[in-house]
Design a protein around this motif. Structure first.
Motif, PDB file in Angstrom:
ATOM      1  N   ARG A  45       0.842  -1.204   0.000  1.00 52.33           N
ATOM      2  CA  ARG A  45       0.000   0.000   0.000  1.00 52.33           C
ATOM      3  C   ARG A  45       0.868   1.242   0.000  1.00 52.33           C
ATOM      4  O   ARG A  45       1.798   1.373   0.785  1.00 52.33           O
ATOM      5  CB  ARG A  45      -0.904   0.004   1.228  1.00 52.33           C
ATOM      6  N   LEU A  46       0.539   2.156  -0.891  1.00 48.56           N
ATOM      7  CA  LEU A  46       1.259   3.421  -0.982  1.00 48.56           C
ATOM      8  C   LEU A  46       0.269   4.490  -1.405  1.00 48.56           C
ATOM      9  O   LEU A  46      -0.258   4.444  -2.527  1.00 48.56           O
ATOM     10  CB  LEU A  46       2.404   3.312  -1.999  1.00 48.56           C
ATOM     11  N   GLY A  47      -0.024   5.414  -0.500  1.00 48.27           N
ATOM     12  CA  GLY A  47      -1.000   6.456  -0.792  1.00 48.27           C
ATOM     13  C   GLY A  47      -2.340   5.848  -1.146  1.00 48.27           C
ATOM     14  O   GLY A  47      -2.875   5.020  -0.405  1.00 48.27           O
ATOM     15  N   ASN A  48      -2.894   6.225  -2.280  1.00 45.03           N
ATOM     16  CA  ASN A  48      -4.193   5.732  -2.735  1.00 45.03           C
ATOM     17  C   ASN A  48      -4.075   4.503  -3.638  1.00 45.03           C
ATOM     18  O   ASN A  48      -4.943   4.265  -4.487  1.00 45.03           O
ATOM     19  CB  ASN A  48      -4.948   6.841  -3.475  1.00 45.03           C
ATOM     20  N   TYR A  49      -3.019   3.729  -3.463  1.00 45.26           N
ATOM     21  CA  TYR A  49      -2.782   2.536  -4.277  1.00 45.26           C
ATOM     22  C   TYR A  49      -2.560   1.329  -3.371  1.00 45.26           C
ATOM     23  O   TYR A  49      -2.072   1.460  -2.252  1.00 45.26           O
ATOM     24  CB  TYR A  49      -1.545   2.722  -5.167  1.00 45.26           C
TER      25      TYR A  49
END
Length: 108
Positions: A27-31
């Motif tokens: 998970r990274l930011g909105n991803y």
């Protein structure tokens, strides 16, 4: 934040990735489901007392494996490592975990 890097035979790469993603990695930011992978050649020799998924005791084995890298928040790293161990076909999966400097990863 951590970076997890693991090595997995080509036959199980998607299965193991899905397990670590379900446990919170990638998970990274909105991803989510974020990773990077490259195919390479792994090598190992099972020793006495081992129960190898591939190969024979005492014989060097070479196998096509993926190196997979992904990110993981600190609050789920232990669950992600457990998911990796459970989904991975090898008795002793090879992986490393690197602690990242969170302040350097923040968007400016």
């Amino acid at each position: 934040m951590y970076k997890l890097c693991f090595f997995v035979p080509a036959s199980h790469v998607e299965q193991v990735k899905q397990a670590v993603f379900a446990a919170g990695a990638g998970r990274l930011g909105n991803y989510d489901s974020c990773s990077w992978q490259v195919l390479g050649q792994g090598q190992f020799r099972p020793l006495a007392g081992s129960e190898p998924y591939l190969g024979q005791t005492g014989v060097v084995e070479q196998v096509s494996e993926y190196r997979v890298e992904t990110l993981c928040a600190g609050d789920c790293i232990e669950a992600v490592i457990e998911a990796l161990r459970q989904a991975h076909p090898y008795e002793e999966p090879a992986f490393d975990v690197w602690r990242l400097e969170a302040h350097l990863m923040q968007r400016r």
